[in-house]
Design an enzyme around this catalytic site. Structure first.
Site, PDB file in Angstrom:
ATOM      1  N   HIS A   1      -3.550  -1.403  -1.432  1.00 14.19           N
ATOM      2  CA  HIS A   1      -4.759  -1.327  -0.611  1.00 14.19           C
ATOM      3  C   HIS A   1      -5.768  -2.383  -1.089  1.00 14.19           C
ATOM      4  CE1 HIS A   1      -7.702   1.820   1.385  1.00 14.19           C
ATOM      5  NE2 HIS A   1      -7.489   0.782   2.164  1.00 14.19           N
TER       6      HIS A   1
ATOM      7  N   HIS B   1      -2.501   2.498  -4.198  1.00 15.06           N
ATOM      8  CA  HIS B   1      -3.897   2.054  -4.281  1.00 15.06           C
ATOM      9  C   HIS B   1      -3.955   0.544  -4.514  1.00 15.06           C
ATOM     10  CE1 HIS B   1      -5.750   5.970  -4.326  1.00 15.06           C
ATOM     11  NE2 HIS B   1      -5.181   6.352  -5.446  1.00 15.06           N
TER      12      HIS B   1
ATOM     13  N   HIS C   1       2.352   6.091  -6.610  1.00 13.12           N
ATOM     14  CA  HIS C   1       1.039   6.479  -6.099  1.00 13.12           C
ATOM     15  C   HIS C   1      -0.019   5.434  -6.453  1.00 13.12           C
ATOM     16  CE1 HIS C   1      -2.278   9.393  -5.188  1.00 13.12           C
ATOM     17  NE2 HIS C   1      -2.898   8.619  -6.071  1.00 13.12           N
ATOM     18  N   GLU C   2      -0.137   5.150  -7.734  1.00 15.52           N
ATOM     19  CA  GLU C   2      -1.179   4.211  -8.167  1.00 15.52           C
ATOM     20  C   GLU C   2      -0.943   2.823  -7.569  1.00 15.52           C
ATOM     21  OE1 GLU C   2      -3.817   5.317  -9.303  1.00 15.52           O
ATOM     22  OE2 GLU C   2      -3.058   7.299  -9.816  1.00 15.52           O
TER      23      GLU C   2
HETATM   24 ZN   LIG Z   1      -4.952   8.290  -6.208  1.00 11.91          ZN
END
Ligand SMILES: [Zn+2]
Length: 731
Positions: free
Chosen positions: A523, A520, A516-517
């Site tokens: 991105h 980011h 998940h992290e």
């Molecule tokens: Zn998050």
């Protein structure tokens, strides 16, 4: 989660790194000590020049020189940074030339270099490695930073120029990214109160300052309350059921707190605590749960209730001044969902499916309790303990069976990095020469598909007492072609640190958190924007969790999974039978998990839909009434965060935005179906997603960006299906 700035700065305003040339960047060198530092720094200049934040870092990627930065450097650098920034802003506002896109919008994008340097580093250390001195600086500076931001947004001369260019925007022949910048910056000014009368501006400034002070106070109270509330247990027998590793960690926590020989169960930021799954003694479970639930409601100096009651009121007053019926209406005006009513309806529509499933799960658990002649009704502190038994009975899966397959470094390199390699062609090389703020932090250089160096990635995965709970990503340097900066990104987690010499074995939840992290991080890494304001993760909150939740899907992709899920001792892959069980078990407890999330999201939205005319609320009563109203007050499924320890909404800038996790999950699950329709894990799919979404930051309207890539609007069915809720009973 993505952690937005603890201190209200730079989420909307460009405060990016300076225009000096980063080592290895392609841009021509800018003059040393640019206009930034020459104009304003008169009195402090002699002292300031030795401050590590005074000039751009000479390290690769302008990485912060943490080896030279001391606690004492932050406060003077923040003060000087604000002073320099204000001088630059005044120069823009007072420019005798007619306002243009270049001399107004672009000039603002270039401003605030020093402040950005110090604040990005300061946010990193205060979030992940704080101490009393840093907390003091945070408390001192928070209101000043809020006032600084106000002074910019509420500067009427500056806004006049912003408005003039905005009004001319259709005739200026701006490229699409520049046109978007004008729209976004203009709206930010309006949302910040630029069109208010002077009297109302003054009122808004006071409210903003008070909000910022209370928000920082909330964070610091909660950190102390969470530490203090950790149960201290002398009698080892009461901890029956804990694994050796959990016992060792509890014993170590006792030593760390000078409670030698005792066991301390350090609290996580969520309502439920990991040990509740293992503790066989029901009284210990209840004590641990209640310690968590009541952590910030002790009636002492760290009780947060008065703080949040006032915060909710202040936020409603801010919104009213700006012409919005509620704080939520104001904050959602520039989001993908657009209005609180849309977000609320989206969540309320989920309630029957999620509570329906939770009730079925509760019945399964009660059956186990009755079978064992427990003689009691299921309570929240029983849930995880019996759910684990139901899981074992139904799925024969023991967490401790799977942990040996998830050694942290292996998951990182052969899972998280591998997926990024397969999809996007990225490669990674660890660098030991980049200074870090704490010895557990590791740094990797990221190389693009053509082998060119593109970013630095830091990871700081282990739990510490001086670290905020949860997991987050942020930038140390924001990418911008205008500024010649490449991304420097970090991920923070709270995984249990093993004893010296022992491997760090993760739960599957931890594995998902890493993916998940890193979503980011991608991105941020792929950001390819001209302007820092539009760069990378600087998007709407109900979009920003989309790349991260999307990236979670690769953890269970068969090819990726087979590549990393290997026994740390034997190197054997996880046996197929165990994989199948784990996959099946992945949907287990989804009713509970979704109900606690939806409850928290509804609490957030209800708090922030209060109008300014509503009286000051009693936190506990308000919470109970809100959950009841939305039909989600299942006693045995408490919200994931109680109002009094809901850091996301009171401390971290997610107010009226927690629904975004669910909203973006809809996007992520729908997007993954889009990948599957075109062959799943392929470079072609990855490159297209990167080109059309991950590299685009906030350069166009996000609903349109999504639709252009996907070919249709997002659908909710993949999310319900993915969560095992598709055929859940509705009552
Ligand atoms: Zn998050």
């Amino acid at each position: 989660m993505l952690r937005l700035r603890t201190i209200v700065i730079a989420t909307t305003m460009a405060l990016a790194a300076c225009s000096q040339q980063p080592e290895g960047a392609a841009n021509p060198p800018a003059p040393a000590a640019s206009a930034v530092s020459t104009s304003s720094a008169a009195p402090a200049a002699t002292d300031m020049t030795s401050n590590p934040f005074y000039s751009a870092s000479t390290l690769p990627f302008q990485a912060p020189p943490f080896d030279k930065i001391h606690d004492a450097d932050y406060q003077p650098a923040i003060e000087e940074g604000m002073k320099q920034h204000m001088a630059e802003i005044e120069k823009i506002a007072n420019n005798p030339e007619a306002p243009t896109f270049e001399n107004t919008y672009v000039a603002m994008e270039k401003s605030g270099a020093m402040l950005s340097r110090v604040m990005t580093a300061f946010n990193a250390v205060t979030g992940a490695n704080t101490d009393d001195a840093l907390q003091k600086v945070q408390e001192d500076e928070a209101p000043k930073l809020a006032a600084h931001e106000d002074a910019i947004y509420l500067d009427s001369k500056l806004f006049q120029r912003v408005q003039t260019v905005y009004d001319q925007r259709d005739t200026l022949k701006l490229d699409p990214e520049s046109a978007r910048l004008v729209e976004v910056v203009y709206r930010n000014f309006v949302h910040a109160g630029a069109r208010l009368s002077d009297a109302d501006k003054a009122k808004l400034k006071d409210l903003n300052k008070e909000e910022s002070t209370l928000s920082t106070a909330f964070t610091n109270k909660l950190l102390a309350a969470t530490k203090d509330a950790a149960p201290v247990i002398a009698d080892k027998a009461k901890l029956a059921g804990l694994s050796d590793a959990e016992l060792a960690a509890a014993s170590q926590a006792g030593k760390d707190r000078k409670q030698d020989g005792k066991y301390v169960l350090s609290l996580q930021n969520t309502t439920q605590q990991p040990e509740l799954q293992d503790l066989t003694d029901r009284a210990t479970r209840q004590a641990l749960f209640e310690a968590s639930w009541n952590r910030a409601e002790q009636g002492d100096a760290n009780d947060t209730r008065k703080t949040i009651e006032r915060l909710a009121q202040i936020r409603a007053e801010q919104a009213k001044l700006l012409g919005f019926p509620s704080y939520a209406a104001w904050k959602l005006d520039d989001q993908m969902a657009k209005t609180p009513e849309t977000a609320l309806k989206f969540m309320q529509d989920l309630v029957p499916a999620v509570t329906g499933r939770a009730k079925v799960e509760a019945a399964d658990i009660q059956a186990v309790i009755d079978q064992q002649h427990g003689g009691f009704k299921l309570q929240p502190w029983d849930w995880n303990f019996y759910a684990e038994q139901v899981r074992k009975a139904k799925y024969d899966l023991d967490e401790n069976q799977i942990k040996p397959y998830f050694e942290l470094d292996n998951v990182l390199q052969n899972g998280v990095f591998y997926a990024a390699n397969q999809l996007y062609g990225l490669t990674f090389k660890e660098r030991k020469d980049i200074p870090v703020y704490q010895p557990d932090v590791r740094v990797f250089e990221v190389f693009d598909k053509d082998g060119s160096s593109m970013a630095l990635f830091y990871c700081d995965y282990f739990k510490r007492d001086n670290k905020n709970g949860g997991a987050w990503m942020d930038n140390l340097v924001t990418q911008s072609k205008l500024l010649g900066t490449k991304p420097v990104i970090y991920n923070v987690g709270n995984f249990s640190k093993p004893a010296a010499g022992q491997p760090a074995l993760l739960s599957f939840d931890d594995v998902i958190t890493m993916f998940h992290e890193f979503g980011h991080a991608l991105h941020g890494i792929f950001a390819d924007e001209q302007y820092p304001t539009l760069s990378g993760t600087n998007t709407a909150r109900d979009f920003v969790e989309f790349p991260s939740q999307f990236n979670e899907h690769w953890a269970t992709d068969p090819k990726v999974f087979a590549h990393y899920a290997k026994n740390y001792q034997t190197g054997e892959p996880m046996p197929k039978a165990l994989v199948d069980k784990m996959t099946k078990a992945g949907k287990f407890n989804s009713g509970y998990n979704m109900t606690e999330l939806v409850s928290a999201a509804l609490l957030d939205m209800n708090w922030h839909m209060l109008g300014a005319d509503a009286p000051l609320q009693d936190a506990d009563k308000f919470e109970a009434a809100a959950l009841k109203k939305d039909g989600i007050d299942l006693g045995y499924v408490p919200p994931r965060y109680r109002s009094s320890y809901f850091q996301h909404i009171w401390g971290n800038g997610y107010a009226a935005g927690y629904y975004a996790y669910l909203w973006t999950e809809m996007l992520a699950d729908d997007a993954f179906v889009g990948f599957k329709e075109h062959g799943g894990l392929t470079r072609e799919n990855g490159d297209r997603f990167r080109a059309m979404v991950l590299s685009r930051g906030n350069t166009e309207e996000l609903a349109k960006m999504y639709k252009d890539w996907r070919g249709q609007d997002p659908q909710i069915e993949p999310m319900l299906e993915n969560r095992g809720l598709k055929d859940a009973p509705k009552k």
